[in-house]
Design an enzyme around this catalytic site. Structure first.
Site, mmCIF file in Angstrom:
data_model
loop_
_atom_site.group_PDB
_atom_site.id
_atom_site.type_symbol
_atom_site.label_atom_id
_atom_site.label_comp_id
_atom_site.label_asym_id
_atom_site.label_seq_id
_atom_site.Cartn_x
_atom_site.Cartn_y
_atom_site.Cartn_z
ATOM 1 C CB SER A 1 44.006 21.728 12.022
ATOM 2 O OG SER A 1 44.083 20.397 11.607
ATOM 3 C CG ASP B 1 42.472 21.361 8.636
ATOM 4 O OD1 ASP B 1 42.803 22.540 8.866
ATOM 5 O OD2 ASP B 1 43.094 20.379 9.063
#
Length: 280
Positions: free
Chosen positions: A38, A161
């Site tokens: 991320s 993510d």
């Protein structure tokens, strides 16, 4: 000895890792291997490019712009964080704060970015070679928070993510030959992650990506198990866990200027321990 670093990201809390990276650059600490999840992928990309303070500027200046992250963005294109603005408009060679791509490409650091395949929920580890000048799609894919963002498509495959699939990829780091690994968390290491906050988003996600929804629903267990694994390695002297003791009011999508600066300074200060750990 092969040294590694993992930055787990965590939205605006990930400025803690920006402080760690800036301290590494300032101290000239050698790192051989890096893996980012991320927002952690953005921090570690700047470790490779050796652009000290670059991610600090993103968190404390650009992030307060509507174009960067806002309800307006979400209403208009279903992306709270405008990933193309962050990793394109700002970061391209002709952008306001360009990434030094040549420095990234020429860095000797072995580098991976973790994303979750939207259709399967499985982790995908993009190598540095998938990054090109003005093509930072792997960071966009790794940062596409489910429900807050649409999945980001790379080479025809949609991704979410990476934190829902492999939030703390310490096992991969050792499988890839690391001898010592620094693990950068963005929440206190002794505080367990709870499932409750993921139940609502998982229910929404289940309509279109059921496998990713299941991963999201069980992210708390994956995260907690991987923290415990990192702690076992820490007891063996193979891992150093850096983690804030306070979140300073920050969350994945909520920020304040004061909180960001406090978290950055905490990461910078905590990173002092890295040189000694790697020298042991």
């Amino acid at each position: 000895m092969k040294t590694g670093i993992i930055d787990v990201g965590g939205g605006f809390r990930a400025i803690y890792g920006a402080g760690v990276v800036d301290r590494l650059l300032e101290d000239g600490t050698r790192i051989d291997y890096a893996i980012g999840v991320s927002a952690g992928s953005a921090n570690l990309t700047c470790l490779l490019s050796r652009q000290k303070n670059r991610t600090y500027r993103f968190y404390t200046s650009y992030a307060f712009r509507r174009e960067y992250a806002s309800t307006y963005n979400f209403v208009h294109d279903r992306n709270f964080v405008h990933l193309d603005y962050v990793y394109g408009t700002l970061s391209n060679h002709d952008g306001e704060d360009p990434l030094d791509y040549d420095a990234v490409a020429n860095s000797p650091i072995e580098y991976y970015v973790v994303a979750a395949e939207a259709e399967t929920g499985l982790p995908h580890y993009f190598p540095k070679s998938r990054m090109h000048q003005d093509d930072y799609d792997i960071c966009k894919a790794s940062s596409a928070v489910p429900v807050a963002c649409e999945p980001y498509v790379v080479d025809g495959v949609p991704y979410f993510d990476g934190g829902i699939a492999d939030p703390i990829p310490v096992r991969k780091a050792f499988d890839d030959g690391c001898d010592k690994v620094v693990v950068v968390l963005t929440r206190p290491k002794d505080v367990l992650r709870e499932q409750q906050r993921d139940k609502g988003p998982a229910a929404i996600l289940r309509r279109s990506y059921p496998a990713s929804a299941e991963r999201l629903l069980n992210r708390y267990k994956t995260y907690n198990d991987e923290v415990e694994l990192a702690k076992r390695y820490e007891d063996e002297g193979r891992v150093l866990i850096l983690a804030p003791t306070d979140l300073y009011g920050l969350s994945t999508l909520h920020k304040s200027y004061e909180g960001l600066n406090l978290m950055y300074r905490r990461g910078y200060a905590d990173a002092k321990a890295i040189a000694g750990f790697l020298a042991e």
